[in-house]
Motif scaffolding. Sequence first.
Motif, PDB file in Angstrom:
ATOM      1  N   THR A 113      -8.613  46.131  -2.314  1.00  0.00           N
ATOM      2  CA  THR A 113      -9.986  46.301  -2.785  1.00  0.00           C
ATOM      3  C   THR A 113     -10.565  44.949  -3.217  1.00  0.00           C
ATOM      4  O   THR A 113     -11.740  44.677  -3.023  1.00  0.00           O
ATOM      5  N   SER A 119     -14.777  49.222  -1.891  1.00  0.00           N
ATOM      6  CA  SER A 119     -14.129  50.509  -2.069  1.00  0.00           C
ATOM      7  C   SER A 119     -13.874  51.044  -0.651  1.00  0.00           C
ATOM      8  O   SER A 119     -14.294  50.426   0.328  1.00  0.00           O
ATOM      9  N   THR A 128     -12.046  54.094  -5.271  1.00  0.00           N
ATOM     10  CA  THR A 128     -13.105  53.290  -5.890  1.00  0.00           C
ATOM     11  C   THR A 128     -12.681  51.850  -6.177  1.00  0.00           C
ATOM     12  O   THR A 128     -13.532  50.989  -6.331  1.00  0.00           O
TER      13      THR A 128
END
Length: 315
Positions: free
Chosen positions: A141, A233, A245
């Motif tokens: 991420t 995300s 997320t």
Amino acid sequence: MTMPAQRTTIRLDRRKFLAAASALVAAGVLPKSALALSGPHSFTHGTFNVMVLSDGTLELPLSIISADAPPEELAALLGLAADAQAAPAEISPVLVTAGSDAILFDTGTGGMMGPNAGGQLVESVKAAGLTADAITKVIFTHAHPDHLWGTIAADGTHVFPNASYHLAEAELNFWSAPDLATQMPADMTDMINNTQKQLTAMKDKIVTFKPGSEVVPGIAAIDTAGHTPGHVSFELAGGDGLILTGDAITVPAVFFAHPEWKFGFDADGEMAGKSRRALLDMAAAGKKQMLGYHWAFPGLGRAEAKDGAFVYVAS
Ligand SMILES: [Zn+2]
């Protein structure tokens, strides 16, 4: 690759990051989580098998969670005593198996953020019935220490030796800038150096992607820049969708109700707030499942729109 304007903004915000990191150390950390050894939280989503793993926990001082609210208000939102100073945060990398791929989303701290902050991911992978060499892809991420430092061990070896590494182009460019440490406060030098050391060791196996594209079939990257310049995300196809997320939403009890409040580790708080609201809007409108890296284990929930903000509904 230069980003002078953005650099300046980030340099200022990094000072807050610094103060935050010191506070984190001073506040101490929780005992190691037993979750890593108790096995993953597993479920199927579309064609994917999803396993929420645990790297352990860390502790977030309330002053870092957000400086935009009085501590008592934060404590109330978190269900803590009014004089609470900190809240526990899980570190939950996600393992997804798809066809012949075993895909790990983020690698935890590698035990390099202190003895009681994470470092249990390899044991957690084993508890899930796999070994580290079975991982074929690591998808990040972003490149903060609690998401990437578990990739290269202190002796320089690759913790997941057969994996390719997938990182957003903007994130790689930001952290790879040779002069990055000189642009930041001196106290950040060690952190930047270790991240750059790991990225250098990883470089022959790094595949970059852009938000909006599919990293692998059925797994799309969503632009949630702000927490870091290239933060993304992910959405896994199937049903109404499942969103990983990352750190776009770190503490649901606070940021669902107040998406624009600034999280202390956000590099660009305003941009992060816009990304957070857009992600919550999309998730609520689409009735999508969400999985949060730092949320109470296993970190599964949904967003419902209410009064201009959102309510967190745990799954
Ligand atoms: Zn994080």
